[in-house]
Scaffold this active site. Structure first.
Site, short mmCIF file in Angstrom:
data_model
loop_
_atom_site.label_atom_id
_atom_site.label_comp_id
_atom_site.label_asym_id
_atom_site.label_seq_id
_atom_site.Cartn_x
_atom_site.Cartn_y
_atom_site.Cartn_z
N ASP A 147 0.85 -1.19 0.00
CA ASP A 147 0.00 0.00 0.00
C ASP A 147 0.89 1.25 0.00
OD1 ASP A 147 -2.32 -1.69 0.51
OD2 ASP A 147 -1.59 -1.83 2.58
N ASP B 46 -1.14 -2.36 -4.18
CA ASP B 46 -2.33 -2.80 -3.46
C ASP B 46 -3.26 -1.60 -3.23
OD1 ASP B 46 -3.85 -4.91 -2.44
OD2 ASP B 46 -3.13 -4.58 -0.39
N ASP B 47 -3.30 -1.04 -2.04
CA ASP B 47 -4.23 0.06 -1.76
C ASP B 47 -3.48 1.38 -1.55
OD1 ASP B 47 -6.40 -1.91 -1.51
OD2 ASP B 47 -5.38 -2.46 0.36
N ASP C 164 -4.48 1.88 3.84
CA ASP C 164 -5.09 0.64 4.32
C ASP C 164 -5.14 0.62 5.85
OD1 ASP C 164 -5.94 -1.91 4.87
OD2 ASP C 164 -4.55 -2.91 3.49
N ASN D 110 -5.45 -5.23 -4.38
CA ASN D 110 -6.88 -4.98 -4.20
C ASN D 110 -7.34 -3.70 -4.90
OD1 ASN D 110 -6.27 -6.34 -1.07
ND2 ASN D 110 -7.66 -7.29 -2.53
N LYS E 137 -8.97 2.08 2.12
CA LYS E 137 -9.57 0.87 2.68
C LYS E 137 -9.67 1.09 4.19
CE LYS E 137 -8.29 -3.38 1.43
NZ LYS E 137 -7.33 -4.52 1.32
CA LIG Z 1 -4.24 -6.77 -0.45
CA LIG Z 2 -3.61 -3.52 1.49
#
Ligand SMILES: [Ca+2]
Ligand SMILES: [Ca+2]
Ligand SMILES: [Ca+2]
Length: 339
Positions: free
Chosen positions: A195, A219-220, A223, A247, A252
């Protein structure tokens, strides 16, 4: 008469002691020691002036104690090991690692092995301030914080093998300001973990992100998976995250059913592969004020009411989402969602 003299003498002694204590307290607070680090320096220098700087941050960090300031001058500093910041500063006598004024030093961890233990900076201590550094290519997190009352500001973090800046393991009261975290990518796990920023896997209270930007992470963007305590985010952006198989959520704001009442104000999420703002099984009540989601797959995804109370959305705007927003169990004031 003698009695009177004695009490005057005692009075004077008290005044002197009090003023000495005051002077000592004043000196203790002012006792900042400045060290300098330069790529053209030498670790056998005393490091106490910019004409006699140390060559390595490793050497300077052996001097770190409450009130120490380490100035890092221009150049690229390569390190194959983690800087483990375990000493403690105190309020008003922080331990500082700062770019020397007008300089833009780069700390390059390319030579670290790609491994969970290969953090760039690991802040387990308290009351550190890191400012004005570019931190790149760590084998895991660029910066990992488990300590308290630390500040990271005006840094650029990129190319790390896991989340750029992560707080976990009880980290509390840390403040992250004007940091950009971008192009972090955990290649061996197909981008599933890296992230831009994370406060996840059990943080303490009082952590704040402000004016931070997460772009193009695998990823994000941000998070807060299983944070365990509320995090506040102000004036921050998470855009174009979800490179490779990550993701791809902008913000998130939950995970694993912990109840964490996160607060986000004036944040924006643009073009993330999945959701701009995603509840992700948080059972707490989320507050979003003046947040905008633009061109994400789903801009706002809050499919469950909190276990008590309601989510609250005020002045939030959704535009150009590919799919409908999902808002359940919320008080909505002056927002426009895609329904
Ligand atoms: Ca993930
Ligand atoms: Ca993540
Ligand atoms: Ca990792």
């Amino acid at each position: 008469m003698r009695k009177r003299k004695r009490s005057i003498a005692m009075f004077m002694t008290c005044i002197m002691l009090a003023s000495l204590l005051f002077v000592n307290a004043h000196l203790a607070k002012a006792a900042t020691t400045y060290y300098y680090v330069s790529v053209s320096g030498n670790d056998s220098n005393d490091g106490l002036s910019k004409d006699k700087p140390f060559k390595t941050l490793t050497k300077a960090l052996t001097k770190a104690s409450a009130g120490t300031t380490i100035f890092v001058m221009n150049g690229t500093y390569s390190s194959s090991t983690t800087f483990k910041l375990t000493a403690n500063g105190s309020s008003g006598s922080e331990i500082k690692i700062l770019n020397y004024s007008g300089h833009a030093p780069v700390i390059d961890f390319s030579s670290q092995p790609y491994a969970d233990s290969s953090r760039g900076f690991q802040i387990a201590g308290n009351y550190w301030i890191i400012a004005g550094l570019t931190i790149k290519n760590a084998g895991d997190n660029g910066i990992h914080i488990s300590g308290n009352n630390n500040r990271v500001q005006d840094c650029f973090i990129t190319g790390c093998g896991d989340t750029g800046l992560q707080m976990s393991n009880g980290a509390s009261n840390n403040r992250i300001t004007r940091v950009t975290s971008t192009y972090n990518y955990d290649s061996k796990t197909n981008g599933e973990n890296a992230d831009g920023f994370a406060a996840k896997l059990n943080v303490g209270p009082g952590n704040i992100f402000e004016n931070c930007t997460a772009l193009y992470n695998s990823d994000d963007g941000f998070d807060f998976y299983q944070a365990g305590n509320a995090v506040k985010v102000y004036n921050s952006e998470a855009s174009y995250n979800g490179v490779s198989d990550g993701n791809g959520q902008g913000f998130k704001v939950g995970g694993n059913y912990t109840a964490d009442n996160h607060y986000l104000e004036n944040c924006k999420a643009i073009g993330n592969r999945s959701r701009g703002f995603d509840l992700n099984n948080n059972t707490g009540a989320i507050t979003l004020v003046k947040c905008t989601g633009t061109s994400n797959n789903v801009n706002f995804n809050f499919p469950k009411a909190p276990s008590s109370g309601k989510h609250k959305f005020t002045d939030c705007i959704s535009s150009n989402g590919k799919n409908k927003d999902v808002i359940v169990g919320a008080t909505v004031v002056n927002c426009s969602f895609k329904q």
